[in-house]
Design a protein around this motif. Structure first.
Motif, PDB file in Angstrom:
ATOM      1  N   UNK A   1       4.381  45.081  25.027  1.00  0.00           N
ATOM      2  CA  UNK A   1       5.772  44.688  25.271  1.00  0.00           C
ATOM      3  C   UNK A   1       6.414  45.536  26.364  1.00  0.00           C
ATOM      4  N   UNK A   2       5.751  45.619  27.504  1.00  0.00           N
ATOM      5  CA  UNK A   2       6.297  46.345  28.650  1.00  0.00           C
ATOM      6  C   UNK A   2       5.871  47.797  28.735  1.00  0.00           C
ATOM      7  N   UNK A   3       5.177  48.294  27.745  1.00  0.00           N
ATOM      8  CA  UNK A   3       4.670  49.664  27.756  1.00  0.00           C
ATOM      9  C   UNK A   3       3.151  49.627  27.756  1.00  0.00           C
TER      10      UNK A   3
ATOM     11  N   UNK B   1      -4.645  37.360  42.699  1.00  0.00           N
ATOM     12  CA  UNK B   1      -5.290  36.045  42.623  1.00  0.00           C
ATOM     13  C   UNK B   1      -4.307  34.986  42.108  1.00  0.00           C
ATOM     14  N   UNK B   2      -3.477  35.357  41.128  1.00  0.00           N
ATOM     15  CA  UNK B   2      -2.461  34.451  40.607  1.00  0.00           C
ATOM     16  C   UNK B   2      -1.464  34.081  41.705  1.00  0.00           C
TER      17      UNK B   2
ATOM     18  N   UNK C   1      -0.477  43.021  35.056  1.00  0.00           N
ATOM     19  CA  UNK C   1      -0.506  41.568  34.867  1.00  0.00           C
ATOM     20  C   UNK C   1      -1.620  41.166  33.906  1.00  0.00           C
ATOM     21  N   UNK C   2      -1.231  40.533  32.799  1.00  0.00           N
ATOM     22  CA  UNK C   2      -2.158  40.066  31.760  1.00  0.00           C
ATOM     23  C   UNK C   2      -3.108  41.163  31.284  1.00  0.00           C
ATOM     24  N   UNK C   3      -2.620  42.369  31.184  1.00  0.00           N
ATOM     25  CA  UNK C   3      -3.442  43.494  30.732  1.00  0.00           C
ATOM     26  C   UNK C   3      -3.611  43.434  29.213  1.00  0.00           C
TER      27      UNK C   3
ATOM     28  N   UNK D   1      -5.930  49.050  34.969  1.00  0.00           N
ATOM     29  CA  UNK D   1      -4.865  48.727  35.914  1.00  0.00           C
ATOM     30  C   UNK D   1      -5.378  48.025  37.168  1.00  0.00           C
ATOM     31  N   UNK D   2      -6.509  48.464  37.694  1.00  0.00           N
ATOM     32  CA  UNK D   2      -7.013  47.880  38.934  1.00  0.00           C
ATOM     33  C   UNK D   2      -7.406  46.419  38.726  1.00  0.00           C
TER      34      UNK D   2
END
Length: 101
Positions: free
Chosen positions: A63-65, A92-93, A56-58, A83-84
């Protein structure tokens, strides 16, 4: 009351909002200790009951990868550095959305 009891089985469980609060708190403490096994354990435990996207929001999302898929970075290091944090952001979101309802 933060816990509910299933009348048929007698098993206790938390509301979704309280589960999110619980895992956010545990995750932030684990991140401060910077312990991979503890972080992975919390992630594994939380994803059994909550549908969480650790991308999420990384900043590395391509584009998905994962943008780090071709880098020579260990899975452990990738999980701890990128990732963590996404896992915590997504929880939180989700919590903020539940509060808004």
């Amino acid at each position: 009351m933060s816990r509910y009891t299933n009348l048929v089985t007698g098993k206790k469980f938390m509301t979704e909002q309280n589960a999110l609060r619980h895992y956010i708190s545990k995750a932030k403490k684990a991140r401060k200790r910077n312990n991979y096994s503890e972080m992975w354990k919390i992630y594994s435990e939380a994803t059994e009951i909550i549908d969480v996207d650790y991308c999420y929001k990384c900043s590395q999302d391509d584009f998905g990868y994962c943008g780090l898929r071709k880098d020579k970075i260990s899975n452990e290091e990738r999980f701890m550095k990128y990732c963590f944090d996404g896992f915590i952001r997504d929880m939180e979101y989700m919590l903020n959305n539940l509060r808004g309802e």
